[in-house]
Design an enzyme around this catalytic site. Sequence first.
Site, PDB file in Angstrom:
ATOM      1  N   HIS A  88       0.814  -1.223   0.000  1.00 48.05           N
ATOM      2  CA  HIS A  88       0.000   0.000   0.000  1.00 48.05           C
ATOM      3  C   HIS A  88       0.844   1.268   0.000  1.00 48.05           C
ATOM      4  O   HIS A  88       0.299   2.364   0.017  1.00 48.05           O
ATOM      5  CB  HIS A  88      -0.927   0.042   1.219  1.00 48.05           C
ATOM      6  CG  HIS A  88      -1.731  -1.196   1.427  1.00 48.05           C
ATOM      7  ND1 HIS A  88      -1.267  -2.280   2.149  1.00 48.05           N
ATOM      8  CD2 HIS A  88      -2.974  -1.547   0.993  1.00 48.05           C
ATOM      9  CE1 HIS A  88      -2.173  -3.238   2.161  1.00 48.05           C
ATOM     10  NE2 HIS A  88      -3.218  -2.833   1.469  1.00 48.05           N
ATOM     11  N   ASP A 106      32.619 -32.405  14.587  1.00 50.64           N
ATOM     12  CA  ASP A 106      32.798 -33.666  13.865  1.00 50.64           C
ATOM     13  C   ASP A 106      33.953 -33.640  12.859  1.00 50.64           C
ATOM     14  O   ASP A 106      33.774 -33.282  11.698  1.00 50.64           O
ATOM     15  CB  ASP A 106      31.479 -34.006  13.148  1.00 50.64           C
ATOM     16  CG  ASP A 106      31.467 -35.429  12.611  1.00 50.64           C
ATOM     17  OD1 ASP A 106      32.553 -36.006  12.416  1.00 50.64           O
ATOM     18  OD2 ASP A 106      30.368 -35.950  12.389  1.00 50.64           O
ATOM     19  N   HIS A 112      33.999 -37.607  10.583  1.00 48.20           N
ATOM     20  CA  HIS A 112      33.417 -38.018   9.294  1.00 48.20           C
ATOM     21  C   HIS A 112      34.370 -37.788   8.125  1.00 48.20           C
ATOM     22  O   HIS A 112      34.137 -38.292   7.036  1.00 48.20           O
ATOM     23  CB  HIS A 112      32.123 -37.234   9.026  1.00 48.20           C
ATOM     24  CG  HIS A 112      32.363 -35.813   8.582  1.00 48.20           C
ATOM     25  ND1 HIS A 112      32.783 -34.814   9.427  1.00 48.20           N
ATOM     26  CD2 HIS A 112      32.266 -35.223   7.358  1.00 48.20           C
ATOM     27  CE1 HIS A 112      32.914 -33.682   8.755  1.00 48.20           C
ATOM     28  NE2 HIS A 112      32.612 -33.908   7.492  1.00 48.20           N
ATOM     29  N   HIS A 166      34.549 -37.871   3.090  1.00 48.59           N
ATOM     30  CA  HIS A 166      35.258 -37.054   2.098  1.00 48.59           C
ATOM     31  C   HIS A 166      36.422 -37.795   1.458  1.00 48.59           C
ATOM     32  O   HIS A 166      37.328 -37.166   0.898  1.00 48.59           O
ATOM     33  CB  HIS A 166      35.773 -35.769   2.752  1.00 48.59           C
ATOM     34  CG  HIS A 166      34.707 -34.902   3.321  1.00 48.59           C
ATOM     35  ND1 HIS A 166      33.577 -34.533   2.616  1.00 48.59           N
ATOM     36  CD2 HIS A 166      34.575 -34.311   4.540  1.00 48.59           C
ATOM     37  CE1 HIS A 166      32.813 -33.761   3.384  1.00 48.59           C
ATOM     38  NE2 HIS A 166      33.395 -33.623   4.553  1.00 48.59           N
ATOM     39  N   ASP A 178      28.720 -33.551   2.655  1.00 54.87           N
ATOM     40  CA  ASP A 178      28.088 -33.200   3.931  1.00 54.87           C
ATOM     41  C   ASP A 178      26.576 -33.077   3.784  1.00 54.87           C
ATOM     42  O   ASP A 178      25.810 -33.615   4.583  1.00 54.87           O
ATOM     43  CB  ASP A 178      28.663 -31.872   4.456  1.00 54.87           C
ATOM     44  CG  ASP A 178      30.121 -32.012   4.881  1.00 54.87           C
ATOM     45  OD1 ASP A 178      30.488 -33.092   5.379  1.00 54.87           O
ATOM     46  OD2 ASP A 178      30.876 -31.043   4.708  1.00 54.87           O
TER      47      ASP A 178
HETATM   48 FE1  FES Z   1       0.261  -2.128   3.516  1.00 54.23          FE
HETATM   49 FE2  FES Z   1       2.892  -2.353   3.730  1.00 54.23          FE
HETATM   50  S1  FES Z   1       1.783  -0.641   3.143  1.00 54.23           S
HETATM   51  S2  FES Z   1       1.447  -3.900   3.954  1.00 54.23           S
HETATM   52 FE    FE Z   2      32.496 -32.417   6.018  1.00 51.04          FE
END
Ligand code: FES
Ligand code: FE
Length: 434
Positions: A115, A216, A219, A224, A364
Amino acid sequence: MSNLRRPAELSPTLDVSGLVDADGGLLDRAIFTDQTIYQQELRRVFAPSWLFLAHTSQFTKPGDFFTTYLGEDPVIVAMDKTRRIRAYLNSCRHRGARVCRADFGTAKAFTCTYHGWAYDVAGTLISVPNQAGYPESFDTGDWGLVEVPQVDSYNGLIFGTWNPQAPSLREALGEMTWYMDAMLDHDGQGTEAVGGVHKWVLEGNWKLAAEQFATDWYHVNMSHASALMALSPTGKGPREEIVHRSGRQYADPNGHGAGFPVHPKNRFDAQPVHQWFDYAAARERLGEAQVEGPLTNGHATVFPNFSYLPVNGSIRIWHPKGPDRMEVWAWTLVDRSMPDEVKEAQRLYNLRTFGPSGIFEQDDGENWSEVQAISRGFVTNRTPLNYQMGLGSERDDGRYPGTTSELYSDAAGRAFYRRWQSLMNTSAWHEENT
Ligand code: FES
Ligand code: FE
């Protein structure tokens, strides 16, 4: 004044004492899957904690901004006219739309596209279309963006917390700063972020990633193996090179954690970085213990969801997106003092290893998604997980600040979940009057 009162039943609170046994090294998998626990985490872990926002190098002039999240709350981080970095809830006070939908940029004002309410970079409401239509009691001064009450930085890393009563950032980081300095304070000139922010989604609970980076190293050889082989000049497996490496793991009472191999010849993996770096000067500035350990290698998490890798300058945040999902945001940090070609070498090395398609990152992410994918099964979910490696090994060894354990240990994981449990079972500041 507001007549709104939120009933406590809207936010049910669970006692999680029976879900984490930090002393015994056991976890109940419900903490990765349960929606009520997740909502409680947003209220009691994320809202009260210091969370990473951005790097100071992302803001060079008034109006520079970056949009991110604190937990699941969208925030704008901006430099105001006085060059102070501040953060605001990125949600219009009218009907709640985001007032800034850009990832980053420079702005004089943020105008809501719903708005048209407009806010300046200090979060003040400066324009309301048809303001004459509001009652006389309407005061734009009451309807600015909600400001994050505490924003502070440590060696270039900006953190914020919604908790007005939180101890200072420095206090919250405690002795973790010694481990962080090994990456952030090589020569007194600081670091900068290069190459933008990479963002990707993983199907896994945020704690799976945060705890792994805290604790960790275990692992690495298995998960890896192929990546390490690809990087090895001999093309051989990592076993003889890495599996027996000694190192330490730091377990912080506030839930932070760091682990690193210890070797007098620790080196940056990217050759141009290694060749440029002045190890002798770093020894002078930081000391031997930092240089032989966390300067060039290892992993770390600042509780709850900020992690980093000294070897390639990767810093990342694991944004929670529900119990089953996280969004990873990752930056590359370089030393300001690096020549451009060295910065570029660091950036490329990070992308190849820990970028969204990096050869390590892929391993990962696959593990976390695998763990998450099956954890909703009824029997699976009730079957506890083991965090017992290094149980009882924690000690103050005099060389590294605070409590440390072996490199291969779950000590920092236990500390991470001890802290998580404590926060989950403690009323946050916003609950005190409800
Ligand atoms: Fe209405 Fe931001 S102006 S939600
Ligand atoms: Fe890792």
